[in-house]
Structure formats: C-alpha cells, structure tokens
Design an enzyme around this catalytic site. Structure first.
Site, mmCIF file in Angstrom:
data_model
loop_
_atom_site.group_PDB
_atom_site.id
_atom_site.type_symbol
_atom_site.label_atom_id
_atom_site.label_comp_id
_atom_site.label_asym_id
_atom_site.label_seq_id
_atom_site.Cartn_x
_atom_site.Cartn_y
_atom_site.Cartn_z
ATOM 1 N N ARG A 290 0.648 12.554 -8.681
ATOM 2 C CA ARG A 290 1.230 11.219 -8.502
ATOM 3 C C ARG A 290 2.658 11.170 -9.030
ATOM 4 N NH1 ARG A 290 -2.922 7.688 -7.011
ATOM 5 N NH2 ARG A 290 -4.932 7.989 -8.020
ATOM 6 N N GLU B 156 0.833 -1.210 0.000
ATOM 7 C CA GLU B 156 0.000 0.000 0.000
ATOM 8 C C GLU B 156 0.865 1.256 0.000
ATOM 9 O OE1 GLU B 156 -2.453 1.632 -0.553
ATOM 10 O OE2 GLU B 156 -4.240 1.185 0.601
ATOM 11 N N ASP B 157 0.287 2.349 -0.439
ATOM 12 C CA ASP B 157 1.025 3.618 -0.405
ATOM 13 C C ASP B 157 0.975 4.244 0.984
ATOM 14 O OD1 ASP B 157 -1.719 4.086 -0.569
ATOM 15 O OD2 ASP B 157 -1.593 5.557 -2.180
ATOM 16 N N ASP C 27 -4.068 5.038 6.511
ATOM 17 C CA ASP C 27 -4.684 6.227 7.090
ATOM 18 C C ASP C 27 -5.702 5.763 8.149
ATOM 19 O OD1 ASP C 27 -5.199 9.041 7.127
ATOM 20 O OD2 ASP C 27 -6.889 8.785 5.795
ATOM 21 N N PHE D 92 -2.450 16.312 4.526
ATOM 22 C CA PHE D 92 -2.711 15.644 3.249
ATOM 23 C C PHE D 92 -1.445 15.635 2.401
ATOM 24 C CE2 PHE D 92 -4.512 14.432 -0.781
ATOM 25 C CZ PHE D 92 -5.313 13.379 -0.359
ATOM 26 N N LYS E 216 0.025 6.954 8.773
ATOM 27 C CA LYS E 216 -0.476 8.157 9.451
ATOM 28 C C LYS E 216 -1.202 7.685 10.708
ATOM 29 C CE LYS E 216 -2.212 11.350 6.090
ATOM 30 N NZ LYS E 216 -3.430 11.894 5.454
HETATM 31 P P1 IMP Z 1 -7.602 4.348 4.661
HETATM 32 O O1 IMP Z 1 -8.577 3.342 4.163
HETATM 33 O O2 IMP Z 1 -8.279 5.500 5.359
HETATM 34 O O3 IMP Z 1 -6.496 3.759 5.503
HETATM 35 O O4 IMP Z 1 -7.009 5.071 3.404
HETATM 36 C C1 IMP Z 1 -6.065 4.509 2.624
HETATM 37 C C2 IMP Z 1 -6.057 5.122 1.239
HETATM 38 O O5 IMP Z 1 -6.469 6.494 1.223
HETATM 39 C C3 IMP Z 1 -4.648 5.133 0.736
HETATM 40 O O6 IMP Z 1 -4.380 3.949 0.030
HETATM 41 C C4 IMP Z 1 -4.590 6.363 -0.140
HETATM 42 O O7 IMP Z 1 -4.946 6.021 -1.457
HETATM 43 C C5 IMP Z 1 -5.620 7.291 0.430
HETATM 44 N N1 IMP Z 1 -4.994 8.337 1.294
HETATM 45 C C6 IMP Z 1 -5.008 8.415 2.634
HETATM 46 N N2 IMP Z 1 -4.343 9.480 3.093
HETATM 47 C C7 IMP Z 1 -3.865 10.114 1.996
HETATM 48 C C8 IMP Z 1 -3.051 11.284 1.803
HETATM 49 O O8 IMP Z 1 -2.615 11.982 2.735
HETATM 50 N N3 IMP Z 1 -2.778 11.604 0.510
HETATM 51 C C9 IMP Z 1 -3.227 10.879 -0.552
HETATM 52 N N4 IMP Z 1 -3.968 9.775 -0.415
HETATM 53 C C10 IMP Z 1 -4.287 9.383 0.849
HETATM 54 MG MG MG Z 2 -4.035 3.623 -1.954
#
Ligand code: IMP
Ligand code: MG
Length: 178
Positions: A164, A98-99, A102, A151, A130
C-alpha cells in the site's frame, strides 16, 4: 518491494497530475453544494488524502470499510459493511471515493445501501477502473485512469495488506500470488 513489481503503470508525478485534474473538476461540479466525501477503506486512503487537498471548496469526510478479498486476488462477490459511517447522509451531496473499480460488486452494493439513507445526491469517484472485469453494470462519475486486467498494487492498493505504501502504481509479478 520494487523487485516484486513487473511494470510501473503510473509514476508519482503522473498520479499527482491526474489527482489535481480530478480535484479541479470536483471543485467546479460541487461549488455551492454540501460535498461529503466517503472513503472506502483501506485502499482509497491515500487517494482520498490527496484528492481532498486538490479540492478547493468546503467539504467534510467520513470512512467506511467493507469486507475485502481476504488474501486472494479475485472478489468473492459478497460484500458486507465492517465499519459504518459515523454520521447521517441526509441532505448531503455524497461522493463515494474508491481506489479501484473491478467487478463492480463493492460499489453497486454501496450505492444501494447508501442511497437508502437519503443523501441529496450521490456520485462515484474511483481512481482506477478495470472495465474488462465488470460483472455488474456500474458507471462511475469520476475516473482517474483505466487499467488492464492485471493485479495492481501501490498508492493504497494492496496484495495481502502489502505494497500500500508504494508511491507509484504497478503490476504485481504473478509469481508473487500464484
Ligand atoms: P470489486 O467489488 O470487484 O469492484 O472490487 C473492488 C475492490 O477490490 C477494490 O476496492 C479493491 O480494494 C479490490 N481490488 C480490485 N482489483 C484490485 C487490484 O488489481 N489490486 C488491488 N486491489 C484490487
Ligand atoms: Mg477498495
């Protein structure tokens, strides 16, 4: 694009050194195993491409894509698979790539969904974490770096599909998305 960035968190050089270390660790941990890396599109595309070249044991790869934030900066918490894997996971040592982690909604959904397909093992690898934003308890096995609750864009991460291709990771100026 540079003018939309408030602060650079990780330069290209720093990213390369983090990825090299992660690749070394994964190569050690998976020696003799059936490493199968799954990249969560689109954000992890660039990390995946770098990480797999930092791994010096045999591996195979696949991609999946899940519903994203749309053009917002806050997750809806609802996750759907938009593009599924091409192959079965049975007997494979699955590493989800994963990138950024969050709220944890995406990865906890994927863990449950992919575990049910009976891989030999399953681990999580995220370039960024994060932790302040976590809503679902989830413990990644490999983390490149922790980031503050801001962000972030670049190195695959987007805002509304933009940024990107920035080679570094930076904080997006809030006035861009408010
Ligand atoms: P989660 O499901 O809330 O953990 O979100 C994960 C996904 O949200 C990541 O794979 C990202 O694609 C996107 N995401 C979360 N935070 C950021 C950010 O700060 N910048 C860009 N994309 C984010
Ligand atoms: Mg992602």
């Amino acid at each position: 694009m540079d003018e939309d960035i408030a602060e650079i968190l990780f330069t290209e050089e720093k990213i390369a050194s983090i990825v090299r270390n992660m690749g070394r660790q994964i190569s050690e941990d998976y020696r003799g195993k059936n490493l199968f890396m799954v990249s969560v599109l689109k954000g992890s595309l660039i990390f995946m491409a770098d990480l797999m070249r930092a791994i010096d044991i045999p591996c195979s790869i696949d991609f999946l894509s899940v519903s994203s934030y749309g053009n917002g900066t806050v997750s809806s918490g609802e996750v759907r698979i938009l593009k599924d894997l091409d192959s079965s996971l049975e007997g494979k040592d699955l590493l989800i790539v994963e990138d950024i982690l969050d709220s944890g909604a995406t990865l906890s959904f994927l863990l449950k969904n992919l575990e049910a397909r009976r891989p030999a093992s399953i681990r999580l690898c995220t370039f960024l974490d994060k932790p302040e934003r976590r809503k679902v308890e989830i413990h990644p096995d490999y983390v490149g770096a922790e980031v503050p609750d801001k962000f972030i864009v670049g190195y695959g991460l987007d805002y509304a599909e933009k940024y990107r291709n920035l080679p570094y990771i930076g904080v997006l100026k809030p006035e861009i998305y408010v």
